[in-house]
Design a protein around this motif. Structure first.
Motif, short mmCIF file in Angstrom:
data_model
loop_
_atom_site.label_atom_id
_atom_site.label_comp_id
_atom_site.label_asym_id
_atom_site.label_seq_id
_atom_site.Cartn_x
_atom_site.Cartn_y
_atom_site.Cartn_z
N ALA A 46 0.86 -1.19 0.00
CA ALA A 46 0.00 0.00 0.00
C ALA A 46 0.89 1.24 0.00
O ALA A 46 1.83 1.33 0.79
N LEU A 47 0.58 2.19 -0.86
CA LEU A 47 1.40 3.39 -0.98
C LEU A 47 0.78 4.58 -0.26
O LEU A 47 1.47 5.56 0.03
N PHE A 48 -0.52 4.51 0.01
CA PHE A 48 -1.22 5.62 0.66
C PHE A 48 -2.12 5.10 1.77
O PHE A 48 -2.70 4.01 1.66
N ASP A 49 -2.23 5.89 2.83
CA ASP A 49 -3.26 5.69 3.83
C ASP A 49 -4.42 6.60 3.47
O ASP A 49 -4.28 7.84 3.48
N ARG A 50 -5.57 6.03 3.08
CA ARG A 50 -6.73 6.82 2.68
C ARG A 50 -7.55 7.17 3.91
O ARG A 50 -7.82 6.33 4.76
N GLY A 51 -7.92 8.42 3.99
CA GLY A 51 -8.76 8.88 5.09
C GLY A 51 -9.56 10.08 4.67
O GLY A 51 -9.42 10.60 3.56
N ARG A 52 -10.43 10.55 5.58
CA ARG A 52 -11.25 11.71 5.25
C ARG A 52 -10.40 12.95 5.01
O ARG A 52 -10.77 13.84 4.26
N GLY A 53 -9.23 13.00 5.66
CA GLY A 53 -8.38 14.17 5.50
C GLY A 53 -7.56 14.16 4.23
O GLY A 53 -6.87 15.13 3.94
N GLY A 54 -7.60 13.06 3.48
CA GLY A 54 -6.84 12.98 2.25
C GLY A 54 -6.08 11.68 2.17
O GLY A 54 -6.46 10.68 2.79
N ALA A 55 -5.00 11.68 1.38
CA ALA A 55 -4.19 10.49 1.18
C ALA A 55 -2.78 10.78 1.63
O ALA A 55 -2.10 11.64 1.05
N ALA A 56 -2.32 10.09 2.67
CA ALA A 56 -0.97 10.29 3.21
C ALA A 56 -0.10 9.11 2.79
O ALA A 56 -0.54 7.95 2.76
N LEU A 57 1.15 9.40 2.47
CA LEU A 57 2.07 8.35 2.06
C LEU A 57 2.35 7.38 3.20
O LEU A 57 2.55 7.79 4.35
N THR A 58 2.37 6.09 2.88
CA THR A 58 2.82 5.08 3.83
C THR A 58 4.35 5.06 3.79
O THR A 58 4.99 5.77 3.01
N ALA A 59 4.95 4.20 4.62
CA ALA A 59 6.42 4.05 4.59
C ALA A 59 6.87 3.59 3.22
O ALA A 59 7.90 4.04 2.69
N ALA A 60 6.10 2.68 2.61
CA ALA A 60 6.45 2.21 1.26
C ALA A 60 6.34 3.35 0.25
O ALA A 60 7.17 3.48 -0.66
N GLY A 61 5.32 4.19 0.42
CA GLY A 61 5.16 5.33 -0.47
C GLY A 61 6.29 6.32 -0.34
O GLY A 61 6.80 6.86 -1.35
N GLU A 62 6.71 6.59 0.89
CA GLU A 62 7.84 7.49 1.12
C GLU A 62 9.10 6.96 0.46
O GLU A 62 9.90 7.72 -0.10
N ALA A 63 9.32 5.65 0.53
CA ALA A 63 10.51 5.05 -0.07
C ALA A 63 10.46 5.12 -1.60
O ALA A 63 11.48 5.31 -2.27
N LEU A 64 9.26 4.97 -2.16
CA LEU A 64 9.12 4.96 -3.62
C LEU A 64 9.22 6.36 -4.22
O LEU A 64 9.69 6.51 -5.35
N LEU A 65 8.80 7.39 -3.49
CA LEU A 65 8.64 8.72 -4.08
C LEU A 65 9.90 9.25 -4.77
O LEU A 65 9.83 9.66 -5.93
N PRO A 66 11.08 9.29 -4.12
CA PRO A 66 12.25 9.81 -4.83
C PRO A 66 12.64 8.98 -6.03
O PRO A 66 13.11 9.52 -7.05
N ILE A 67 12.42 7.66 -5.96
CA ILE A 67 12.73 6.80 -7.10
C ILE A 67 11.79 7.11 -8.26
O ILE A 67 12.21 7.22 -9.42
N ALA A 68 10.49 7.24 -7.95
CA ALA A 68 9.51 7.54 -8.99
C ALA A 68 9.81 8.87 -9.65
O ALA A 68 9.71 9.00 -10.89
N ARG A 69 10.19 9.87 -8.87
CA ARG A 69 10.47 11.19 -9.45
C ARG A 69 11.71 11.17 -10.33
O ARG A 69 11.78 11.87 -11.34
N ARG A 70 12.71 10.37 -9.96
CA ARG A 70 13.88 10.24 -10.83
C ARG A 70 13.51 9.57 -12.15
O ARG A 70 13.97 9.97 -13.22
N ILE A 71 12.67 8.54 -12.07
CA ILE A 71 12.23 7.84 -13.29
C ILE A 71 11.46 8.80 -14.20
O ILE A 71 11.69 8.86 -15.41
N LEU A 72 10.56 9.58 -13.62
CA LEU A 72 9.77 10.53 -14.41
C LEU A 72 10.66 11.61 -15.01
O LEU A 72 10.46 12.02 -16.16
N ALA A 73 11.64 12.07 -14.25
CA ALA A 73 12.56 13.09 -14.77
C ALA A 73 13.38 12.54 -15.92
O ALA A 73 13.59 13.23 -16.93
N ASP A 74 13.84 11.31 -15.79
CA ASP A 74 14.62 10.71 -16.87
C ASP A 74 13.75 10.49 -18.11
O ASP A 74 14.23 10.63 -19.25
N GLU A 75 12.49 10.13 -17.89
CA GLU A 75 11.58 9.95 -19.03
C GLU A 75 11.37 11.26 -19.78
O GLU A 75 11.38 11.31 -21.01
#
Length: 316
Positions: A46-75
Protein backbone atom coordinates in the motif's frame (compact mmCIF):
# COMPACT_ATOMS: atom_id res chain seq x y z
CA UNK A 1 6.16 0.13 -13.62
CA UNK A 2 4.09 2.17 -16.05
CA UNK A 3 4.87 5.83 -16.49
CA UNK A 4 1.21 6.84 -16.19
CA UNK A 5 0.97 4.95 -12.88
CA UNK A 6 4.05 6.78 -11.57
CA UNK A 7 2.63 10.12 -12.75
CA UNK A 8 -0.57 9.44 -10.81
CA UNK A 9 1.44 8.43 -7.73
CA UNK A 10 3.57 11.61 -7.89
CA UNK A 11 0.50 13.82 -8.35
CA UNK A 12 -1.24 12.24 -5.34
CA UNK A 13 1.86 12.67 -3.20
CA UNK A 14 2.06 16.36 -4.10
CA UNK A 15 -1.65 17.17 -3.88
CA UNK A 16 -2.45 15.14 -0.77
CA UNK A 17 -5.80 13.97 -2.13
CA UNK A 18 -6.84 11.73 -4.99
CA UNK A 19 -9.50 14.22 -6.05
CA UNK A 20 -7.10 17.11 -6.67
CA UNK A 21 -4.52 14.78 -8.23
CA UNK A 22 -7.13 13.41 -10.64
CA UNK A 23 -8.12 16.97 -11.60
CA UNK A 24 -4.47 17.86 -12.23
CA UNK A 25 -4.10 14.94 -14.65
CA UNK A 26 -7.56 15.49 -16.21
CA UNK A 27 -8.73 12.03 -15.13
CA UNK A 28 -11.97 10.82 -13.61
CA UNK A 29 -11.78 9.70 -9.99
CA UNK A 30 -12.34 5.98 -10.82
CA UNK A 31 -9.70 6.05 -13.56
CA UNK A 32 -7.18 7.72 -11.25
CA UNK A 33 -7.88 5.26 -8.43
CA UNK A 34 -7.33 2.32 -10.80
CA UNK A 35 -3.87 3.62 -11.66
CA UNK A 36 -2.89 3.83 -8.00
CA UNK A 37 -4.40 0.41 -7.30
CA UNK A 38 -2.53 -1.05 -10.27
CA UNK A 39 0.78 0.31 -9.02
CA UNK A 40 0.14 -0.99 -5.50
CA UNK A 41 -0.79 -4.41 -6.86
CA UNK A 42 2.38 -4.53 -8.95
CA UNK A 43 4.57 -3.57 -6.00
CA UNK A 44 2.66 -5.62 -3.43
CA UNK A 45 2.44 -2.74 -0.96
CA UNK A 46 0.00 0.00 0.00
CA UNK A 47 1.40 3.39 -0.98
CA UNK A 48 -1.22 5.62 0.66
CA UNK A 49 -3.26 5.69 3.83
CA UNK A 50 -6.73 6.82 2.68
CA UNK A 51 -8.76 8.88 5.09
CA UNK A 52 -11.25 11.71 5.25
CA UNK A 53 -8.38 14.17 5.50
CA UNK A 54 -6.84 12.98 2.25
CA UNK A 55 -4.19 10.49 1.18
CA UNK A 56 -0.97 10.29 3.21
CA UNK A 57 2.07 8.35 2.06
CA UNK A 58 2.82 5.08 3.83
CA UNK A 59 6.42 4.05 4.59
CA UNK A 60 6.45 2.21 1.26
CA UNK A 61 5.16 5.33 -0.47
CA UNK A 62 7.84 7.49 1.12
CA UNK A 63 10.51 5.05 -0.07
CA UNK A 64 9.12 4.96 -3.62
CA UNK A 65 8.64 8.72 -4.08
CA UNK A 66 12.25 9.81 -4.83
CA UNK A 67 12.73 6.80 -7.10
CA UNK A 68 9.51 7.54 -8.99
CA UNK A 69 10.47 11.19 -9.45
CA UNK A 70 13.88 10.24 -10.83
CA UNK A 71 12.23 7.84 -13.29
CA UNK A 72 9.77 10.53 -14.41
CA UNK A 73 12.56 13.09 -14.77
CA UNK A 74 14.62 10.71 -16.87
CA UNK A 75 11.58 9.95 -19.03
CA UNK A 76 11.03 13.68 -19.66
CA UNK A 77 14.73 14.13 -20.41
CA UNK A 78 14.67 11.27 -22.91
CA UNK A 79 11.64 12.70 -24.68
CA UNK A 80 13.23 16.17 -24.90
CA UNK A 81 16.46 14.78 -26.31
CA UNK A 82 14.72 12.65 -28.92
CA UNK A 83 12.40 15.50 -29.88
CA UNK A 84 15.38 17.80 -30.38
CA UNK A 85 17.29 15.23 -32.44
CA UNK A 86 14.21 14.54 -34.55
CA UNK A 87 13.56 18.24 -35.05
CA UNK A 88 9.97 17.84 -33.81
CA UNK A 89 10.05 20.84 -31.52
CA UNK A 90 12.31 23.55 -30.20
CA UNK A 91 14.62 22.66 -27.38
CA UNK A 92 14.07 23.68 -23.77
CA UNK A 93 16.52 24.53 -21.01
CA UNK A 94 15.41 25.01 -17.40
CA UNK A 95 17.96 26.80 -15.26
CA UNK A 96 17.72 27.92 -11.64
CA UNK A 97 19.66 30.49 -9.62
CA UNK A 98 19.28 32.76 -6.58
CA UNK A 99 18.36 36.42 -7.17
CA UNK A 100 21.93 37.60 -6.55
CA UNK A 101 23.09 35.59 -9.57
CA UNK A 102 20.08 36.26 -11.80
CA UNK A 103 20.99 39.96 -11.98
CA UNK A 104 24.61 39.25 -12.92
CA UNK A 105 26.05 35.96 -14.18
CA UNK A 106 22.76 34.38 -15.27
CA UNK A 107 21.71 37.47 -17.23
CA UNK A 108 25.01 37.47 -19.14
CA UNK A 109 24.90 33.73 -19.82
CA UNK A 110 21.29 33.76 -21.04
CA UNK A 111 21.95 36.71 -23.35
CA UNK A 112 24.91 34.92 -24.95
CA UNK A 113 23.04 31.62 -25.18
CA UNK A 114 19.95 33.19 -26.76
CA UNK A 115 22.10 34.98 -29.34
CA UNK A 116 23.67 31.68 -30.38
CA UNK A 117 20.57 29.45 -30.00
CA UNK A 118 17.50 31.67 -30.54
CA UNK A 119 15.30 28.60 -31.15
CA UNK A 120 15.85 27.22 -27.66
CA UNK A 121 13.19 28.09 -25.08
CA UNK A 122 14.58 29.23 -21.73
CA UNK A 123 12.85 28.77 -18.37
CA UNK A 124 14.37 30.41 -15.28
CA UNK A 125 13.58 29.57 -11.65
CA UNK A 126 14.73 32.39 -9.37
CA UNK A 127 14.76 30.96 -5.85
CA UNK A 128 16.78 30.09 -2.78
CA UNK A 129 19.12 27.10 -2.62
CA UNK A 130 16.72 24.72 -0.89
CA UNK A 131 14.01 25.27 -3.52
CA UNK A 132 16.60 24.88 -6.28
CA UNK A 133 17.88 21.65 -4.74
CA UNK A 134 14.39 20.19 -4.59
CA UNK A 135 13.64 21.23 -8.17
CA UNK A 136 16.91 19.76 -9.42
CA UNK A 137 16.36 16.48 -7.60
CA UNK A 138 12.76 16.26 -8.87
CA UNK A 139 13.94 16.77 -12.44
CA UNK A 140 12.25 20.16 -12.78
CA UNK A 141 15.59 21.84 -13.56
CA UNK A 142 18.33 20.84 -16.00
CA UNK A 143 21.02 22.73 -14.10
CA UNK A 144 21.32 25.30 -11.35
CA UNK A 145 23.76 27.94 -10.18
CA UNK A 146 24.20 28.29 -6.45
CA UNK A 147 26.60 29.76 -3.91
CA UNK A 148 28.50 28.31 -0.97
CA UNK A 149 30.57 29.90 1.77
CA UNK A 150 33.38 28.11 3.60
CA UNK A 151 32.55 29.91 6.85
CA UNK A 152 28.86 28.89 6.55
CA UNK A 153 28.92 25.25 5.37
CA UNK A 154 25.31 24.67 6.43
CA UNK A 155 23.93 27.71 4.62
CA UNK A 156 22.92 28.49 1.03
CA UNK A 157 23.81 25.69 -1.35
CA UNK A 158 24.27 23.03 1.33
CA UNK A 159 21.52 20.73 0.05
CA UNK A 160 23.02 20.82 -3.43
CA UNK A 161 26.14 19.15 -2.04
CA UNK A 162 24.25 15.87 -1.93
CA UNK A 163 24.49 12.56 -3.75
CA UNK A 164 21.86 13.73 -6.23
CA UNK A 165 23.96 16.67 -7.48
CA UNK A 166 27.55 17.40 -8.30
CA UNK A 167 28.95 20.88 -7.90
CA UNK A 168 31.45 22.44 -10.28
CA UNK A 169 33.10 25.50 -8.65
CA UNK A 170 33.06 28.32 -11.19
CA UNK A 171 34.40 31.44 -9.50
CA UNK A 172 35.14 33.10 -6.19
CA UNK A 173 33.40 36.41 -5.61
CA UNK A 174 33.89 39.09 -2.97
CA UNK A 175 31.03 40.86 -1.26
CA UNK A 176 31.34 44.63 -1.66
CA UNK A 177 29.67 47.71 -0.22
CA UNK A 178 27.66 49.76 -2.73
CA UNK A 179 26.38 53.30 -2.44
CA UNK A 180 24.86 55.91 -4.72
CA UNK A 181 27.27 57.27 -7.33
CA UNK A 182 26.31 60.69 -5.97
CA UNK A 183 26.06 61.01 -2.18
CA UNK A 184 23.96 59.54 0.59
CA UNK A 185 21.16 61.73 1.92
CA UNK A 186 23.30 62.60 4.94
CA UNK A 187 26.17 63.80 2.70
CA UNK A 188 28.39 60.76 3.34
CA UNK A 189 30.69 59.64 0.53
CA UNK A 190 32.04 56.10 0.22
CA UNK A 191 35.81 55.53 0.51
CA UNK A 192 37.64 52.87 -1.53
CA UNK A 193 37.64 50.45 1.40
CA UNK A 194 35.18 50.01 4.26
CA UNK A 195 35.76 47.94 7.39
CA UNK A 196 32.94 45.96 8.92
CA UNK A 197 32.90 48.35 11.89
CA UNK A 198 32.64 51.35 9.56
CA UNK A 199 29.90 49.62 7.61
CA UNK A 200 27.87 49.08 10.78
CA UNK A 201 27.77 52.85 11.33
CA UNK A 202 26.42 53.62 7.84
CA UNK A 203 22.68 53.59 7.03
CA UNK A 204 21.99 50.28 5.32
CA UNK A 205 19.40 48.92 2.93
CA UNK A 206 18.99 45.38 4.28
CA UNK A 207 17.87 42.40 2.23
CA UNK A 208 14.92 40.22 3.11
CA UNK A 209 15.98 37.73 5.79
CA UNK A 210 15.32 34.85 3.40
CA UNK A 211 18.46 35.87 1.46
CA UNK A 212 21.59 33.92 2.41
CA UNK A 213 23.46 37.16 1.70
CA UNK A 214 21.58 38.81 4.58
CA UNK A 215 22.28 35.85 6.86
CA UNK A 216 26.00 36.04 6.05
CA UNK A 217 26.32 39.74 6.81
CA UNK A 218 24.21 39.45 9.97
CA UNK A 219 26.46 36.61 11.14
CA UNK A 220 29.58 38.69 10.48
CA UNK A 221 28.20 41.63 12.47
CA UNK A 222 27.21 39.36 15.35
CA UNK A 223 30.61 37.64 15.39
CA UNK A 224 32.31 41.02 15.85
CA UNK A 225 29.82 42.37 18.39
CA UNK A 226 28.45 44.99 15.98
CA UNK A 227 24.90 46.24 15.50
CA UNK A 228 24.22 47.55 11.98
CA UNK A 229 22.32 50.77 11.41
CA UNK A 230 19.32 49.76 9.26
CA UNK A 231 17.63 52.41 7.11
CA UNK A 232 15.35 50.08 5.11
CA UNK A 233 14.53 46.51 6.14
CA UNK A 234 13.39 43.48 4.13
CA UNK A 235 13.88 44.53 0.51
CA UNK A 236 14.36 42.24 -2.51
CA UNK A 237 17.33 42.55 -4.90
CA UNK A 238 15.85 45.00 -7.43
CA UNK A 239 14.45 47.22 -4.68
CA UNK A 240 17.75 47.19 -2.75
CA UNK A 241 19.66 48.45 -5.78
CA UNK A 242 17.08 51.15 -6.53
CA UNK A 243 17.04 52.37 -2.93
CA UNK A 244 20.83 52.53 -2.87
CA UNK A 245 20.94 54.43 -6.17
CA UNK A 246 18.64 57.03 -4.63
CA UNK A 247 20.98 57.56 -1.69
CA UNK A 248 18.83 56.04 1.05
CA UNK A 249 21.69 53.90 2.31
CA UNK A 250 24.44 51.45 1.43
CA UNK A 251 24.14 47.70 0.85
CA UNK A 252 26.37 44.64 0.78
CA UNK A 253 26.15 42.84 -2.57
CA UNK A 254 28.26 40.43 -4.65
CA UNK A 255 30.91 42.15 -6.78
CA UNK A 256 29.36 41.14 -10.13
CA UNK A 257 26.09 42.90 -9.29
CA UNK A 258 27.78 46.32 -9.57
CA UNK A 259 28.95 45.88 -13.17
CA UNK A 260 27.22 48.09 -15.70
CA UNK A 261 25.35 50.10 -13.05
CA UNK A 262 26.37 53.72 -13.51
CA UNK A 263 24.19 54.81 -10.59
CA UNK A 264 26.30 52.84 -8.09
CA UNK A 265 29.82 52.99 -6.79
CA UNK A 266 31.44 50.24 -4.76
CA UNK A 267 34.04 49.83 -2.04
CA UNK A 268 35.89 46.74 -0.92
CA UNK A 269 34.72 45.29 2.38
CA UNK A 270 37.78 44.65 4.54
CA UNK A 271 38.63 43.52 8.07
CA UNK A 272 37.09 41.07 7.51
CA UNK A 273 36.59 40.45 3.81
CA UNK A 274 33.57 38.32 2.93
CA UNK A 275 33.42 36.12 -0.15
CA UNK A 276 31.49 33.26 -1.66
CA UNK A 277 31.95 30.54 -4.28
CA UNK A 278 29.61 30.32 -7.26
CA UNK A 279 28.95 26.75 -8.41
CA UNK A 280 27.25 24.97 -11.27
CA UNK A 281 25.02 22.17 -9.94
CA UNK A 282 24.14 19.17 -12.09
CA UNK A 283 22.18 16.02 -11.30
CA UNK A 284 24.43 12.98 -11.10
CA UNK A 285 21.88 10.47 -12.33
CA UNK A 286 20.34 12.27 -15.31
CA UNK A 287 21.36 12.39 -18.96
CA UNK A 288 21.38 16.01 -20.12
CA UNK A 289 19.33 16.92 -23.17
CA UNK A 290 21.14 18.41 -26.16
CA UNK A 291 19.90 21.88 -25.24
CA UNK A 292 20.91 21.51 -21.58
CA UNK A 293 24.36 20.27 -22.60
CA UNK A 294 24.75 23.38 -24.78
CA UNK A 295 23.80 25.59 -21.83
CA UNK A 296 26.30 23.74 -19.63
CA UNK A 297 29.05 24.52 -22.13
CA UNK A 298 27.93 28.16 -22.37
CA UNK A 299 28.13 28.59 -18.59
CA UNK A 300 31.66 27.19 -18.50
CA UNK A 301 32.75 29.30 -21.48
CA UNK A 302 31.36 32.47 -19.89
CA UNK A 303 33.32 32.18 -16.63
CA UNK A 304 36.67 33.63 -17.84
CA UNK A 305 34.90 36.81 -18.99
CA UNK A 306 33.63 37.30 -15.42
CA UNK A 307 37.16 37.99 -14.12
CA UNK A 308 37.64 41.45 -12.68
CA UNK A 309 37.70 43.35 -9.40
CA UNK A 310 36.45 41.04 -6.68
CA UNK A 311 35.90 38.07 -9.03
CA UNK A 312 38.39 35.22 -9.54
CA UNK A 313 37.52 32.38 -11.99
CA UNK A 314 38.25 28.91 -10.59
CA UNK A 315 38.15 26.91 -13.84
CA UNK A 316 41.56 26.02 -15.25
Amino acid sequence: MRIDHLQAFDAAARQGTFTRAAEELFLTQPSFSRKIAGLEAELGAALFDRGRGGAALTAAGEALLPIARRILADERSARRTLDELAGLRRGLVRIGAPPTLCVSLVADVLAAFHARHPEIELHVLEAGAHTLAEALEAGDLDLALTVTREDRPGADGARLVADEARLVPLLREELVVVASAQRLHDGTTLPDEVTLAELAALPQVAFNRSYELRASTDAAFAAHGLTPRIAVEGAEMDAVLRFVERGIGVAVVPAMVVRGRAGLRSARLVRPALERTVNLALRRDAQASAAAAAMHEMVLASVPAMAGPGVVPLLS
